[in-house]
Write a protein that holds these residues in place. Structure first.
Motif: not given
Length: 405
Positions: A11-18, A34-36
């Motif tokens: 979830k944090n990675r999605i926020i960061e990419l956004s 990144e996570y497959g």
């Protein structure tokens, strides 16, 4: 369909990419790399907007949305200009600043000029910054030409070799003289066109007057630009040499102002901006201020003005705006001049033909011009008007002589 339980790390990675400006499909692709794991684009978009991963979530979306960086579309046009479209954050004042807009689109103001610009405004809530102003901005620009005259070049034309000129003023009469100068259109008009009129005007001025008022009633120049020939609103005109036009105007006024100073106690110059060249007229009045410190010059960019000449009230207008309402506007906008006047007149031009009307006791003078007919006037048959300058002589209360020069 497999239902995923996203980890806090995901979830944090999605926020960061956004926050980096990636769209939902690109975020989903990056997460797969990144996570497959196949993260649904729609679920990613829902999470970014609401903080929820489930389609069963029925709560209200968050009132604050993420800032999303948007790309810039660049189009190179056939005429050599470039059109740029983008969304940006800026204030209303910045939207009015050509240099800011150019830089925001990635153009150096030293190398590019704006041909046209349109900024559409709306407001949006941002997680980071709260309520922000956004603009959908579209501009068309063209490269600057090396030999194009800059504003500083134009200013230098007016300021070149200015040496303040003063004389001892002596009044020879109790009368006042008004010299209206509508629509001279230097650029089409040249010094040979006005020399005869100027000579006869000087003969009259040499009689001597208490006060002389020169009224510049607009369209002193044919073009509002030095490099191209066009009006303030961009209407294209016959090509003219504006550098020579400035020199002709300087010569004309230098002769007229010098003679008027020598033959009056007080000399005033009143300025009204015309629809052709109001911007350059303003600069020209600044040149006259610098050269003739004894002259009382009112450099005006308003639509109308008025002044008292002893007990005579005179309202000035170029003549293109609200021509039928000028007497009432005189009374309402200039109540002080109106109330103190024993007689009242309106001086205007614009239409290049003479028309004098008594409108309820206000003498409205629409004055003609000495400008030669241009191609547009010739093609439309507007060639029958007299080519005259005028001078109006007043005692303390009223007009006593009208001179056609």
């Amino acid at each position: 369909m497999i239902r995923l339980n996203w980890t806090d790390e995901q979830k944090n990675r999605i926020i960061e990419l956004s926050k980096q400006g990636l769209s939902s499909p690109k975020v989903a692709q990056q997460m797969f790399d990144e996570y497959g794991i196949n993260f649904s684009r729609r679920t990613v978009a829902r999470f970014i907007a609401t903080g929820q991963t489930s389609s069963r979530y029925k709560g209200k979306p968050k009132s604050k949305v993420k800032d999303v960086k948007r790309g810039t579309e660049i189009v190179i046009n056939k005429d050599g200009s470039t059109t740029s479209s983008t969304t940006m954050q800026m204030t209303q004042e910045q939207a009015k600043d050509p240099e800011f807009v150019l830089r925001a689109h990635g153009f150096n103001p030293d190398d590019w000029d704006i041909v046209s610009a349109r900024n559409n405004f709306w407001q949006q809530n941002s997680v980071e910054n709260g309520l922000i102003d956004l603009y959908q901005s579209k501009i068309t620009v063209k490269p600057k030409v090396d030999d194009e005259l800059t504003p500083q070049d134009i200013a230098n034309l007016f300021k070149a070799d200015i040496k303040p000129y003063t004389v001892k003023q002596v009044a020879r009469d109790t009368h006042n003289l008004v010299v209206p100068l509508p629509d001279l259109h230097f650029g089409i008009t040249t010094m040979p066109d006005v020399k005869g009129h100027l000579d006869r005007l000087l003969e009259l001025i040499n009689k001597g007057y208490k006060t002389i008022v020169i009224e510049q009633l607009g369209d002193l120049f044919h073009s509002s630009q030095m490099w191209s020939s066009q009006t303030l609103k961009g209407t294209l005109l016959d090509e003219v040499n504006m550098v020579q036009a400035v020199e002709d105007a300087k010569q004309f006024f230098d002769v007229l102002v010098t003679a008027s100073l020598k033959n009056s106690t007080t000399l005033h110059i009143k300025q009204m901006a015309g629809n052709h060249s109001g911007n350059i007229e303003y600069m020209f009045m600044e040149y006259l201020k610098a050269k003739y410190p004894q002259v009382v010059i009112k450099n005006n960019i308003q639509f109308r003005d008025a002044y008292l000449l002893d007990n005579v009230g005179i309202m000035l207008a170029h003549g293109d705006l609200a021509p039928k309402n000028l007497p009432m506007l005189f009374a309402n906008e200039f109540g002080g001049v109106w109330s103190l006047s024993h007689s009242r007149e309106i001086h205007k031009g614009h239409f290049h033909r003479e028309k004098i009307v008594d409108e309820g006791g206000v003498i409205s003078r629409q004055l003609g011009t000495v400008k030669p007919n241009d191609k547009y006037e010739i093609s439309n048959g507007w060639t029958l008007s007299k080519k005259e300058l005028y001078a109006l002589e007043y005692d303390s209360d009223k007009l006593v002589a009208e001179w056609h020069i």
